[in-house]
Every structure is written in structure tokens, then in C-alpha cells.
Design a protein around this motif. Sequence first.
Motif, mmCIF file in Angstrom:
data_model
loop_
_atom_site.group_PDB
_atom_site.id
_atom_site.type_symbol
_atom_site.label_atom_id
_atom_site.label_comp_id
_atom_site.label_asym_id
_atom_site.label_seq_id
_atom_site.Cartn_x
_atom_site.Cartn_y
_atom_site.Cartn_z
ATOM 1 N N TYR A 32 0.904 -1.185 0.021
ATOM 2 C CA TYR A 32 -0.109 -0.063 0.072
ATOM 3 C C TYR A 32 0.689 1.435 -0.114
ATOM 4 O O TYR A 32 1.600 1.295 0.642
ATOM 5 C CB TYR A 32 -0.870 0.195 1.351
ATOM 6 N N ALA A 33 0.327 2.192 -0.618
ATOM 7 C CA ALA A 33 0.959 3.345 -0.654
ATOM 8 C C ALA A 33 0.713 4.053 0.929
ATOM 9 O O ALA A 33 -0.321 3.721 1.366
ATOM 10 C CB ALA A 33 0.514 4.566 -1.561
ATOM 11 N N ASP A 34 1.730 4.861 1.328
ATOM 12 C CA ASP A 34 1.358 5.224 2.589
ATOM 13 C C ASP A 34 0.447 6.078 2.979
ATOM 14 O O ASP A 34 -0.376 6.022 4.137
ATOM 15 C CB ASP A 34 2.873 6.078 3.159
ATOM 16 N N SER A 35 -0.182 6.872 1.988
ATOM 17 C CA SER A 35 -1.129 7.811 2.004
ATOM 18 C C SER A 35 -2.448 6.968 2.083
ATOM 19 O O SER A 35 -3.548 7.726 2.312
ATOM 20 C CB SER A 35 -1.025 8.760 0.732
ATOM 21 N N VAL A 36 -2.594 5.753 1.702
ATOM 22 C CA VAL A 36 -3.689 5.068 1.627
ATOM 23 C C VAL A 36 -4.028 3.905 2.746
ATOM 24 O O VAL A 36 -4.986 3.441 3.084
ATOM 25 C CB VAL A 36 -4.270 4.590 0.435
ATOM 26 N N LYS A 37 -2.775 3.793 3.552
ATOM 27 C CA LYS A 37 -2.770 2.733 4.640
ATOM 28 C C LYS A 37 -3.820 3.030 5.716
ATOM 29 O O LYS A 37 -4.097 4.124 6.134
ATOM 30 C CB LYS A 37 -1.468 2.654 5.249
ATOM 31 N N GLY A 38 -4.655 2.016 5.949
ATOM 32 C CA GLY A 38 -5.600 2.126 6.875
ATOM 33 C C GLY A 38 -6.846 2.517 6.378
ATOM 34 O O GLY A 38 -8.019 2.290 7.147
ATOM 35 N N ARG A 39 -7.119 3.122 5.063
ATOM 36 C CA ARG A 39 -8.188 3.425 4.568
ATOM 37 C C ARG A 39 -8.701 2.688 3.273
ATOM 38 O O ARG A 39 -9.896 2.590 3.272
ATOM 39 C CB ARG A 39 -8.114 5.013 4.191
ATOM 40 N N PHE A 40 -7.794 2.036 2.711
ATOM 41 C CA PHE A 40 -7.972 1.317 1.459
ATOM 42 C C PHE A 40 -7.402 -0.060 1.796
ATOM 43 O O PHE A 40 -6.704 -0.557 2.254
ATOM 44 C CB PHE A 40 -7.124 2.031 0.314
ATOM 45 N N THR A 41 -8.457 -1.065 0.950
ATOM 46 C CA THR A 41 -7.977 -2.532 1.207
ATOM 47 C C THR A 41 -8.091 -2.959 -0.158
ATOM 48 O O THR A 41 -9.273 -2.903 -0.830
ATOM 49 C CB THR A 41 -9.009 -3.032 2.053
ATOM 50 N N ILE A 42 -7.114 -3.634 -0.505
ATOM 51 C CA ILE A 42 -7.205 -4.431 -2.115
ATOM 52 C C ILE A 42 -7.417 -5.872 -1.586
ATOM 53 O O ILE A 42 -7.008 -6.611 -0.491
ATOM 54 C CB ILE A 42 -5.965 -4.396 -2.494
#
Length: 120
Positions: free
Chosen positions: A59-69
Motif C-alpha cells: 500500500y501507498a503510505d497515503s492510503v494505509k488504513g483506509r484502502f483495502t485491496i
Amino acid sequence: VQLQASGGGLVQAGDSLRLSCAASGRTVSRNGMGWFRQAPGKERELVAAINWSADSTLYADSVKGRFTISRDNAKNTVYLQMNSLKYEDTAVYYCAGRGYSMLSSDYDYWGQGTLVTVSS
């Protein structure tokens, strides 16, 4: 392999969206897959990637904790669940196939992109 991305749209900050990437032409079940995005005036960047067995993700740091693949190999489809969307998440999102890397050049297949617009 053809990759068809869908699920983009216009949402407000704090909302959620789920993007889908359906592969056709051949199975991608043994391939890593990724989601990239490109905002106006910026370079394409990795958002998230998943290996073929789904036991490893990036994950990009900017989306960790918010996005899930995630992926469903039986459906030949990869998903990107995006929660707590921010204005800065506004971009065209691209699905990429046969790669597992932060680098776009490591991927062999690309979808057409789906636009995500987040209003503040």
C-alpha cells in the motif's frame, strides 16, 4: 488480457467507494495485480498491489488504513475498497496486471481507468 475497471464516481469527503477490475481473455489467478492512480499534473503512483495468492499486499503510505485491496480468483476480479475518502484521493484509478511492485513499469497489462472525484 483485457482489464475493465469500474466503480468510480463523485463522492463527498469521508465517503466510501469500491472499485472493481474484471479480467478477461485469460485467467489472472496466478498473477499479482495492482491499482495505480494519476491525478492531474502528477505522475502515476501505486495505490495498492496484491500477490496472486492474496497473502501479501503493498500500500501507498497515503492510503494505509483506509484502502483495502482484495481479489476473487474464481471471478478473475480484483477490488479496491476505499474508505474515508479525501479530496486528495481524486484521480483516475487504473487496474494493472501481472506484476507485484511499486513500479508501473513492472506491470504488463493495464485497464482503461475509472475516475474518482472526491469533493471537499
